[in-house]
Design a protein around this motif. Structure first.
Motif, PDB file in Angstrom:
ATOM      1  N   PHE A 136      17.494  67.539  10.155  1.00 14.31           N
ATOM      2  CA  PHE A 136      17.651  68.165   8.835  1.00 14.31           C
ATOM      3  C   PHE A 136      17.683  67.095   7.743  1.00 14.31           C
ATOM      4  O   PHE A 136      17.044  67.251   6.686  1.00 14.31           O
ATOM      5  N   LEU A 137      18.396  66.009   7.994  1.00 11.04           N
ATOM      6  CA  LEU A 137      18.443  64.922   7.017  1.00 11.04           C
ATOM      7  C   LEU A 137      17.074  64.259   6.845  1.00 11.04           C
ATOM      8  O   LEU A 137      16.656  63.949   5.719  1.00 11.04           O
ATOM      9  N   ILE A 138      16.365  64.057   7.948  1.00  8.69           N
ATOM     10  CA  ILE A 138      15.029  63.456   7.869  1.00  8.69           C
ATOM     11  C   ILE A 138      14.098  64.349   7.065  1.00  8.69           C
ATOM     12  O   ILE A 138      13.294  63.870   6.252  1.00  8.69           O
ATOM     13  N   GLY A 139      14.199  65.659   7.258  1.00  6.20           N
ATOM     14  CA  GLY A 139      13.350  66.577   6.510  1.00  6.20           C
ATOM     15  C   GLY A 139      13.643  66.573   5.025  1.00  6.20           C
ATOM     16  O   GLY A 139      12.716  66.594   4.201  1.00  6.20           O
ATOM     17  N   ILE A 140      14.905  66.539   4.650  1.00  7.14           N
ATOM     18  CA  ILE A 140      15.252  66.506   3.223  1.00  7.14           C
ATOM     19  C   ILE A 140      14.797  65.193   2.595  1.00  7.14           C
ATOM     20  O   ILE A 140      14.263  65.173   1.470  1.00  7.14           O
ATOM     21  N   ALA A 141      14.996  64.090   3.325  1.00  9.03           N
ATOM     22  CA  ALA A 141      14.573  62.797   2.784  1.00  9.03           C
ATOM     23  C   ALA A 141      13.053  62.722   2.627  1.00  9.03           C
ATOM     24  O   ALA A 141      12.550  62.032   1.735  1.00  9.03           O
ATOM     25  N   SER A 142      12.309  63.444   3.465  1.00  8.56           N
ATOM     26  CA  SER A 142      10.850  63.412   3.363  1.00  8.56           C
ATOM     27  C   SER A 142      10.347  64.074   2.086  1.00  8.56           C
ATOM     28  O   SER A 142       9.228  63.786   1.644  1.00  8.56           O
ATOM     29  N   LEU A 143      11.138  64.949   1.506  1.00  4.23           N
ATOM     30  CA  LEU A 143      10.719  65.603   0.264  1.00  4.23           C
ATOM     31  C   LEU A 143      10.606  64.612  -0.886  1.00  4.23           C
ATOM     32  O   LEU A 143       9.841  64.832  -1.835  1.00  4.23           O
ATOM     33  N   ILE A 144      11.357  63.520  -0.788  1.00  2.00           N
ATOM     34  CA  ILE A 144      11.262  62.473  -1.818  1.00  2.00           C
ATOM     35  C   ILE A 144      10.554  61.235  -1.263  1.00  2.00           C
ATOM     36  O   ILE A 144      10.708  60.143  -1.796  1.00  2.00           O
ATOM     37  N   ARG A 145       9.818  61.427  -0.159  1.00  2.00           N
ATOM     38  CA  ARG A 145       9.011  60.376   0.466  1.00  2.00           C
ATOM     39  C   ARG A 145       9.852  59.172   0.882  1.00  2.00           C
ATOM     40  O   ARG A 145       9.486  58.022   0.659  1.00  2.00           O
ATOM     41  N   GLN A 146      11.004  59.447   1.490  1.00  2.00           N
ATOM     42  CA  GLN A 146      11.879  58.393   1.972  1.00  2.00           C
ATOM     43  C   GLN A 146      12.224  58.646   3.433  1.00  2.00           C
ATOM     44  O   GLN A 146      12.208  59.793   3.896  1.00  2.00           O
ATOM     45  N   ARG A 147      12.541  57.578   4.161  1.00  2.00           N
ATOM     46  CA  ARG A 147      13.031  57.712   5.527  1.00  2.00           C
ATOM     47  C   ARG A 147      14.514  57.377   5.660  1.00  2.00           C
ATOM     48  O   ARG A 147      15.132  57.723   6.663  1.00  2.00           O
ATOM     49  N   ASP A 148      15.056  56.716   4.683  1.00  2.00           N
ATOM     50  CA  ASP A 148      16.478  56.390   4.702  1.00  2.00           C
ATOM     51  C   ASP A 148      17.254  57.598   4.183  1.00  2.00           C
ATOM     52  O   ASP A 148      17.275  57.884   2.994  1.00  2.00           O
ATOM     53  N   TYR A 149      17.892  58.318   5.098  1.00  2.45           N
ATOM     54  CA  TYR A 149      18.597  59.554   4.746  1.00  2.45           C
ATOM     55  C   TYR A 149      20.105  59.356   4.596  1.00  2.45           C
ATOM     56  O   TYR A 149      20.833  60.335   4.374  1.00  2.45           O
ATOM     57  N   THR A 150      20.583  58.144   4.729  1.00  2.00           N
ATOM     58  CA  THR A 150      22.032  57.933   4.693  1.00  2.00           C
ATOM     59  C   THR A 150      22.629  58.250   3.322  1.00  2.00           C
ATOM     60  O   THR A 150      23.806  58.608   3.231  1.00  2.00           O
ATOM     61  N   LEU A 151      21.845  58.115   2.258  1.00  2.00           N
ATOM     62  CA  LEU A 151      22.366  58.374   0.919  1.00  2.00           C
ATOM     63  C   LEU A 151      22.665  59.846   0.687  1.00  2.00           C
ATOM     64  O   LEU A 151      23.524  60.200  -0.121  1.00  2.00           O
ATOM     65  N   ILE A 152      21.952  60.744   1.379  1.00  2.00           N
ATOM     66  CA  ILE A 152      22.170  62.185   1.183  1.00  2.00           C
ATOM     67  C   ILE A 152      23.063  62.771   2.260  1.00  2.00           C
ATOM     68  O   ILE A 152      23.265  63.985   2.318  1.00  2.00           O
ATOM     69  N   ASN A 153      23.628  61.938   3.116  1.00  2.00           N
ATOM     70  CA  ASN A 153      24.435  62.423   4.230  1.00  2.00           C
ATOM     71  C   ASN A 153      25.664  63.189   3.747  1.00  2.00           C
ATOM     72  O   ASN A 153      25.908  64.326   4.184  1.00  2.00           O
ATOM     73  N   SER A 154      26.419  62.621   2.845  1.00  2.00           N
ATOM     74  CA  SER A 154      27.666  63.265   2.395  1.00  2.00           C
ATOM     75  C   SER A 154      27.423  64.574   1.662  1.00  2.00           C
ATOM     76  O   SER A 154      28.048  65.599   2.001  1.00  2.00           O
ATOM     77  N   PRO A 155      26.554  64.643   0.651  1.00  2.00           N
ATOM     78  CA  PRO A 155      26.352  65.934  -0.024  1.00  2.00           C
ATOM     79  C   PRO A 155      25.768  67.004   0.895  1.00  2.00           C
ATOM     80  O   PRO A 155      26.132  68.186   0.777  1.00  2.00           O
ATOM     81  N   VAL A 156      24.892  66.631   1.814  1.00  2.00           N
ATOM     82  CA  VAL A 156      24.321  67.625   2.724  1.00  2.00           C
ATOM     83  C   VAL A 156      25.393  68.165   3.669  1.00  2.00           C
ATOM     84  O   VAL A 156      25.447  69.375   3.946  1.00  2.00           O
ATOM     85  N   SER A 157      26.248  67.305   4.175  1.00  2.00           N
ATOM     86  CA  SER A 157      27.307  67.763   5.072  1.00  2.00           C
ATOM     87  C   SER A 157      28.293  68.677   4.344  1.00  2.00           C
ATOM     88  O   SER A 157      28.757  69.682   4.910  1.00  2.00           O
ATOM     89  N   LEU A 158      28.619  68.361   3.102  1.00  2.78           N
ATOM     90  CA  LEU A 158      29.506  69.242   2.329  1.00  2.78           C
ATOM     91  C   LEU A 158      28.844  70.585   2.046  1.00  2.78           C
ATOM     92  O   LEU A 158      29.492  71.639   2.063  1.00  2.78           O
ATOM     93  N   PHE A 159      27.539  70.567   1.792  1.00  3.26           N
ATOM     94  CA  PHE A 159      26.799  71.817   1.612  1.00  3.26           C
ATOM     95  C   PHE A 159      26.835  72.659   2.881  1.00  3.26           C
ATOM     96  O   PHE A 159      27.003  73.891   2.833  1.00  3.26           O
TER      97      PHE A 159
END
Length: 476
Positions: free
Chosen positions: A291-314
């Motif tokens: 799920f994190l890899i898929g969200i990060a791909s929307l902004i053409r990135q592979r590093d998903y660690t930056l969105i880990n906290s907001p996605v988990s809270l969601f």
């Protein structure tokens, strides 16, 4: 280590696929399958296994034509920017629904059996904190954790017939294959909803560079799950009967509660739960990383660690608000999952097969297979190379001389033979009970052979990958 450089090996992927498919069957779907197919419920996983093999073929073709890319990136390449984003959004919505379903089901399971006085919101919160922790890592870390528990789980499941031998009655399984074919088909469609979770493996295609390894790992992992889940269903019917498991919330847990070794080891269910729990949590973490890899791909990135906290809270917020009662969770998980899977996955996979033809195949393992055929030739005296040095391994060398395509064809033929056994049993067992018994034994024997054949297919793919690697090419 950067996220985009981490890899998992072939064995880890196959065991991860096994955990992914088994994790859902342990909690929810088993009692509905028994309710629909009764004493023949252990045959229902044959149909979803074929669906898994089709997905494995599609992923193999994608990795051969677009190596180093995962499914979300491949969608952008094949469909373009806007249609690719639409396809990725559909995948992300499905993954979101899977996470909601699994988090809530696991929370219900813990709250019902282990911590009945703990608020369910706190259980879900603890699970989300665990996801947040592993969201800072990669699939490589969770695969290594799975390496510790999956072999124990596999061995423990295979030991169930011996541990429950004093509780089993094969009369409860008879008559075999007398359930109407329509009901077996309905049960197979229900199980496809859970086997459809395999689509998340596409998010990790870039972590294995060899397409043959991806194909063999998916095939072997799916057969591992099919064998273990079929064995659990067989034991449920043989111990609890064809009707009682359909009225239990967790028939697998009720099954292991019957394990009693002497007079002082009567709570083996606690030990079994300590093995089951990591398998189920491993599945949820694996889906969360996809799920994190898929969200990060929307902004053409592979590093998903930056969105880990907001996605988990969601996820925490939506999981708590998604369902009001336990029947809603089970109804959504068991009856909505097939609708979600079949509503888009066949069309998406067919579109990928059509659009990928624009790209040529880039498969280094084809050259390796040709060179391996030469290296496995015979000496002038008619014996295989190295045969005189290791006479005790003559049989193993003969198995090693069989090509990967031969093992692949053997696996497909065995799978077709499984359908023949089931079909013959459904046609003739109404009048001849012996044919139903023979069909049941033949089906079980086919599943055991499929495990061996797909394992040999994995070993052959590993050898070919070693020969086609740059290091082996330089050394040769």
């Amino acid at each position: 280590m950067p996220v985009n450089t981490q890899v998992i090996n072939q064995r880890q992927l196959s065991w991860q696929v096994g955990s992914l498919l088994i994790g859902g069957g342990l909690l929810s779907i088993q009692h509905d399958l028994v309710r629909v197919a009764h004493m023949d419920t252990w045959f229902v996983y044959l149909l979803p296994t074929v669906y898994i093999l089709f997905i494995a073929y599609v992923f193999t073709q994608l990795s051969m034509r677009l190596p180093g890319k995962h499914l979300f990136e491949i969608n952008f390449i094949l469909f373009g920017r806007w249609f690719g984003m639409l396809a990725n959004m559909v995948l992300l919505i499905h993954l979101w629904f899977i996470l909601l379903r699994d988090l809530r089901m696991l929370g219900k399971f813990i709250g019902t059996l282990l911590l009945p006085n703990t608020p369910e919101e706190m259980l879900v919160l603890l699970l989300v904190v665990l996801l947040m922790f592993y969201g800072r890592t990669s699939a490589e870390v969770i695969s290594r954790v799975n390496d510790l528990f999956f072999p124990v789980f596999f061995a423990l499941t295979l030991m169930l017939p011996f541990l429950l031998s004093n509780e089993m009655s094969f009369r409860l399984l008879q008559p075999i294959l007398t359930t109407p074919p329509k009901q077996l088909g309905y049960a197979g469609l229900l199980s496809i909803g859970w086997y459809g979770d395999i689509i998340i493996v596409g998010a990790f295609l870039h972590m294995i560079w060899n397409s043959r390894q991806i194909h063999s790992a998916l095939r072997h992992g799916s057969l591992l799950a099919t064998v273990l889940l079929s064995l659990l269903l067989l034991m449920e019917v043989a111990v609890l009967g064809p009707n009682i498991p359909g009225n239990l919330i967790y028939p697998d847990y009720s099954l292991v509660q019957h394990i009693q070794i002497t007079d002082f080891l009567d709570r083996m269910d606690l030990f079994v739960l300590s093995i089951w729990f990591p398998i189920i949590v491993n599945k949820i973490i694996f889906i969360y990383l996809a799920f994190l890899i898929g969200i990060a791909s929307l902004i053409r990135q592979r590093d998903y660690t930056l969105i880990n906290s907001p996605v988990s809270l969601f996820l925490l917020l939506t999981t708590i608000l998604a369902f009001k009662s336990t029947p809603e969770v089970f109804s959504f998980g068991n009856y909505s999952s097939p609708v979600l899977v079949l509503s888009y996955q066949p069309a998406l996979l067919a579109a990928l097969l059509l659009l990928m033809r624009r790209f040529p195949k880039r498969s280094p393992e084809r050259h390796a297979e040709q060179s391996s055929g030469k290296s496995q030739g015979h000496d002038r005296d008619g014996t295989s190379k190295g045969g005189n040095r290791h006479p005790g391994k003559r049989f193993g060398s003969r198995l090693g001389a069989i090509s990967g395509r031969t093992w692949l064809r053997a696996g497909n033929m065995l799978l077709a033979l499984g359908f023949v056994f089931v079909g013959a049993g459904l046609i003739f067992s109404q009048n001849y009970a012996l044919i139903g018994k023979l069909a049941g034994f033949g089906y079980a024997f086919v599943l055991a052979l499929l495990l061996f054949v797909t394992h040999m297919e994995m070993r052959k793919a590993k050898d070919l990958a070693a020969r086609s690697s740059p290091n082996s090419a330089q050394s040769s």
